[in-house]
Design a protein around this motif. Structure first.
Motif, PDB file in Angstrom:
ATOM      1  N   THR A  43       0.850  -1.184   0.000  1.00 61.25           N
ATOM      2  CA  THR A  43       0.000   0.000   0.000  1.00 61.25           C
ATOM      3  C   THR A  43       0.879   1.225   0.000  1.00 61.25           C
ATOM      4  OG1 THR A  43      -1.720  -1.173   1.225  1.00 61.25           O
ATOM      5  CG2 THR A  43      -1.812   1.247   1.242  1.00 61.25           C
ATOM      6  N   ILE A  44       0.614   2.143  -0.912  1.00 60.58           N
ATOM      7  CA  ILE A  44       1.410   3.365  -1.017  1.00 60.58           C
ATOM      8  C   ILE A  44       0.498   4.556  -0.786  1.00 60.58           C
ATOM      9  CG2 ILE A  44       2.869   4.779  -2.503  1.00 60.58           C
ATOM     10  CD1 ILE A  44       3.626   2.141  -3.930  1.00 60.58           C
ATOM     11  N   ILE A  45       0.917   5.423   0.112  1.00 58.83           N
ATOM     12  CA  ILE A  45       0.206   6.658   0.396  1.00 58.83           C
ATOM     13  C   ILE A  45       0.994   7.795  -0.234  1.00 58.83           C
ATOM     14  CG2 ILE A  45      -0.664   8.229   2.182  1.00 58.83           C
ATOM     15  CD1 ILE A  45      -2.040   5.492   2.187  1.00 58.83           C
ATOM     16  N   GLY A  46       0.318   8.607  -1.023  1.00 53.56           N
ATOM     17  CA  GLY A  46       0.938   9.776  -1.638  1.00 53.56           C
ATOM     18  C   GLY A  46       0.231  11.035  -1.187  1.00 53.56           C
ATOM     19  N   LYS A  47       0.257  12.036  -2.024  1.00 49.83           N
ATOM     20  CA  LYS A  47      -0.416  13.306  -1.709  1.00 49.83           C
ATOM     21  C   LYS A  47      -1.171  13.748  -2.955  1.00 49.83           C
ATOM     22  CE  LYS A  47       0.323  18.031  -0.166  1.00 49.83           C
ATOM     23  NZ  LYS A  47       1.303  19.105   0.055  1.00 49.83           N
TER      24      LYS A  47
ATOM     25  N   ALA B 172       1.301   8.342  -5.691  1.00 44.01           N
ATOM     26  CA  ALA B 172       1.370   6.960  -5.224  1.00 44.01           C
ATOM     27  C   ALA B 172       1.465   6.008  -6.412  1.00 44.01           C
ATOM     28  CB  ALA B 172       0.141   6.644  -4.374  1.00 44.01           C
ATOM     29  N   ASN B 173       0.813   6.362  -7.525  1.00 42.61           N
ATOM     30  CA  ASN B 173       0.876   5.507  -8.714  1.00 42.61           C
ATOM     31  C   ASN B 173       2.290   5.415  -9.273  1.00 42.61           C
ATOM     32  OD1 ASN B 173      -1.858   5.121  -8.520  1.00 42.61           O
ATOM     33  ND2 ASN B 173      -2.386   6.242 -10.376  1.00 42.61           N
ATOM     34  N   LEU B 174       2.990   6.542  -9.304  1.00 44.77           N
ATOM     35  CA  LEU B 174       4.356   6.524  -9.819  1.00 44.77           C
ATOM     36  C   LEU B 174       5.259   5.700  -8.912  1.00 44.77           C
ATOM     37  CD1 LEU B 174       6.426   7.403 -11.891  1.00 44.77           C
ATOM     38  CD2 LEU B 174       6.689   9.569 -10.612  1.00 44.77           C
ATOM     39  N   GLU B 175       5.109   5.859  -7.608  1.00 44.33           N
ATOM     40  CA  GLU B 175       5.893   5.038  -6.673  1.00 44.33           C
ATOM     41  C   GLU B 175       5.587   3.566  -6.886  1.00 44.33           C
ATOM     42  OE1 GLU B 175       8.633   3.970  -3.846  1.00 44.33           O
ATOM     43  OE2 GLU B 175       8.298   6.025  -4.545  1.00 44.33           O
ATOM     44  N   LEU B 176       4.313   3.261  -7.087  1.00 45.61           N
ATOM     45  CA  LEU B 176       3.934   1.874  -7.322  1.00 45.61           C
ATOM     46  C   LEU B 176       4.569   1.330  -8.601  1.00 45.61           C
ATOM     47  CD1 LEU B 176       2.389  -0.665  -6.598  1.00 45.61           C
ATOM     48  CD2 LEU B 176       0.375   0.324  -7.716  1.00 45.61           C
ATOM     49  N   ALA B 177       4.628   2.154  -9.635  1.00 41.23           N
ATOM     50  CA  ALA B 177       5.253   1.711 -10.886  1.00 41.23           C
ATOM     51  C   ALA B 177       6.710   1.317 -10.653  1.00 41.23           C
ATOM     52  CB  ALA B 177       5.155   2.816 -11.937  1.00 41.23           C
ATOM     53  N   HIS B 178       7.429   2.117  -9.881  1.00 43.98           N
ATOM     54  CA  HIS B 178       8.816   1.778  -9.545  1.00 43.98           C
ATOM     55  C   HIS B 178       8.881   0.464  -8.772  1.00 43.98           C
ATOM     56  CE1 HIS B 178      10.929   5.375 -10.906  1.00 43.98           C
ATOM     57  NE2 HIS B 178       9.925   6.106 -10.429  1.00 43.98           N
ATOM     58  N   ARG B 179       7.958   0.300  -7.832  1.00 47.62           N
ATOM     59  CA  ARG B 179       7.966  -0.908  -6.992  1.00 47.62           C
ATOM     60  C   ARG B 179       7.575  -2.153  -7.770  1.00 47.62           C
ATOM     61  NH1 ARG B 179      11.323   0.287  -2.922  1.00 47.62           N
ATOM     62  NH2 ARG B 179      11.017   2.507  -2.514  1.00 47.62           N
ATOM     63  N   LEU B 180       6.698  -2.008  -8.747  1.00 49.72           N
ATOM     64  CA  LEU B 180       6.359  -3.159  -9.589  1.00 49.72           C
ATOM     65  C   LEU B 180       7.580  -3.664 -10.339  1.00 49.72           C
ATOM     66  CD1 LEU B 180       2.946  -1.989 -11.044  1.00 49.72           C
ATOM     67  CD2 LEU B 180       3.316  -4.055  -9.693  1.00 49.72           C
ATOM     68  N   ILE B 181       8.333  -2.745 -10.881  1.00 50.52           N
ATOM     69  CA  ILE B 181       9.551  -3.127 -11.608  1.00 50.52           C
ATOM     70  C   ILE B 181      10.561  -3.751 -10.652  1.00 50.52           C
ATOM     71  CG2 ILE B 181      11.535  -2.231 -12.886  1.00 50.52           C
ATOM     72  CD1 ILE B 181       9.519  -0.110 -14.051  1.00 50.52           C
TER      73      ILE B 181
ATOM     74  N   SER C 133      14.235  -1.876   1.305  1.00 53.46           N
ATOM     75  CA  SER C 133      14.069  -0.994   0.157  1.00 53.46           C
ATOM     76  C   SER C 133      12.984   0.052   0.381  1.00 53.46           C
ATOM     77  CB  SER C 133      13.746  -1.824  -1.084  1.00 53.46           C
ATOM     78  OG  SER C 133      13.482  -1.000  -2.183  1.00 53.46           O
ATOM     79  N   ILE C 134      11.861  -0.350   0.981  1.00 52.94           N
ATOM     80  CA  ILE C 134      10.743   0.589   1.105  1.00 52.94           C
ATOM     81  C   ILE C 134      10.987   1.688   2.140  1.00 52.94           C
ATOM     82  CG2 ILE C 134       9.063  -1.095   0.296  1.00 52.94           C
ATOM     83  CD1 ILE C 134       8.059  -1.301   3.230  1.00 52.94           C
ATOM     84  N   LYS C 135      12.067   1.563   2.891  1.00 56.08           N
ATOM     85  CA  LYS C 135      12.411   2.623   3.848  1.00 56.08           C
ATOM     86  C   LYS C 135      12.707   3.933   3.116  1.00 56.08           C
ATOM     87  CE  LYS C 135      14.322  -0.392   7.432  1.00 56.08           C
ATOM     88  NZ  LYS C 135      15.556  -0.795   8.140  1.00 56.08           N
ATOM     89  N   THR C 136      13.121   3.821   1.854  1.00 57.00           N
ATOM     90  CA  THR C 136      13.464   4.999   1.060  1.00 57.00           C
ATOM     91  C   THR C 136      12.619   5.011  -0.214  1.00 57.00           C
ATOM     92  OG1 THR C 136      15.729   4.770   1.858  1.00 57.00           O
ATOM     93  CG2 THR C 136      15.369   6.295   0.033  1.00 57.00           C
ATOM     94  N   PRO C 137      11.489   5.713  -0.195  1.00 56.76           N
ATOM     95  CA  PRO C 137      10.655   5.774  -1.400  1.00 56.76           C
ATOM     96  C   PRO C 137      11.395   6.446  -2.562  1.00 56.76           C
ATOM     97  CG  PRO C 137       9.438   6.551   0.527  1.00 56.76           C
ATOM     98  CD  PRO C 137      10.878   6.413   0.933  1.00 56.76           C
ATOM     99  N   VAL C 138      11.070   6.063  -3.762  1.00 57.88           N
ATOM    100  CA  VAL C 138      11.631   6.683  -4.960  1.00 57.88           C
ATOM    101  C   VAL C 138      10.988   8.055  -5.170  1.00 57.88           C
ATOM    102  CG1 VAL C 138      11.906   6.456  -7.459  1.00 57.88           C
ATOM    103  CG2 VAL C 138      12.096   4.427  -5.997  1.00 57.88           C
ATOM    104  N   VAL C 139       9.680   8.150  -4.957  1.00 60.15           N
ATOM    105  CA  VAL C 139       8.929   9.391  -5.141  1.00 60.15           C
ATOM    106  C   VAL C 139       8.825  10.098  -3.789  1.00 60.15           C
ATOM    107  CG1 VAL C 139       6.725  10.408  -5.829  1.00 60.15           C
ATOM    108  CG2 VAL C 139       7.641   8.429  -7.080  1.00 60.15           C
ATOM    109  N   ALA C 140       9.443  11.265  -3.701  1.00 59.69           N
ATOM    110  CA  ALA C 140       9.405  12.029  -2.448  1.00 59.69           C
ATOM    111  C   ALA C 140       7.972  12.320  -2.045  1.00 59.69           C
ATOM    112  CB  ALA C 140      10.174  13.344  -2.626  1.00 59.69           C
ATOM    113  N   GLY C 141       7.700  12.187  -0.745  1.00 61.71           N
ATOM    114  CA  GLY C 141       6.365  12.470  -0.240  1.00 61.71           C
ATOM    115  C   GLY C 141       5.445  11.269  -0.184  1.00 61.71           C
TER     116      GLY C 141
END
Length: 192
Positions: A1-5, A19-28, A84-92
């Motif tokens: 689950t990814i929470i964005g703004k 959150a969608n962009l972060e998810l795209a990175h995580r899918l890869i 890995s998830i300790k440091t999100p790719v997408v800030a925020g």
């Protein structure tokens, strides 16, 4: 689950955190952990995110199907993901994970090999060759296989293929044959 703004994607996209962009990175990332040689596969099969085309997504989720042959491989994968998830790719954005093991693998141990050998011998008695094979499927037998003193086997049912596709099939004549094989194996086990 990814929470964005959330933010307007045209008026103030820079104020959002997708959150969608972060998810795209995580899918890869997640699918990159697949290792066919180890029998470890990671597939993001159910994915949701966003609320409207003009809103930066503030929520995205993915459900992954992870198949593994050895429990240690799952443990190592989950440790990598947690780190890995300790440091999100997408800030925020922030990420949480949860995991449930629905089926444990039937690891190739003595209890499994003993059961397999009994079925092979039962097949020989009626002229049916039984061979060992591997699939990424799961069953309740995996739970029992965790107890090393209990003989366990799975997949002695009818000959079949192309599971979960429109071309899935079962070879009807193999029903009776496989029932005889497993019956003989159980009788031999019962007799000692």
């Amino acid at each position: 689950t990814i929470i964005g703004k959330a933010s307007h994607s045209g008026v103030a996209p820079q104020e959002g955190a997708s959150a969608n962009l972060e998810l795209a990175h995580r899918l890869i990332e997640m699918t990159s952990y697949t290792d066919y040689d180890k029998g470890l596969t990671v597939n993001g099969n159910v994915i949701t995110g966003g609320s409207a085309t003009n809103v930066i997504s503030d929520l995205a989720t993915a459900h992954f199907d992870i198949r593994f042959v050895r429990k240690v491989d799952l443990d190592e994968l989950l440790e990598k993901v947690r780190e890995s998830i300790k440091t999100p790719v997408v800030a925020g954005t922030s990420i949480t994970i949860s995991n449930d093991v629905f089926f444990y693998p039937i690891e190739r141990r003595n209890n499994v090999l003993q059961a397999y050998q009994r079925v092979v011998e039962a097949g020989k008695k009626i002229g049916v060759e039984i061979t060992e094979s591997f699939t990424g499927g799961g069953s309740d037998a995996g739970f029992v296989a965790q107890f090393e003193d209990v003989p366990v086997i799975d997949g002695v049912g009818p000959i079949s293929g192309k599971a979960h596709s429109v071309d899935e099939y079962m070879f009807i004549p193999s029903f009776a044959e496989r029932t005889k094989v497993i019956s003989i194996a159980i009788a031999d086990l019962w007799q000692g």
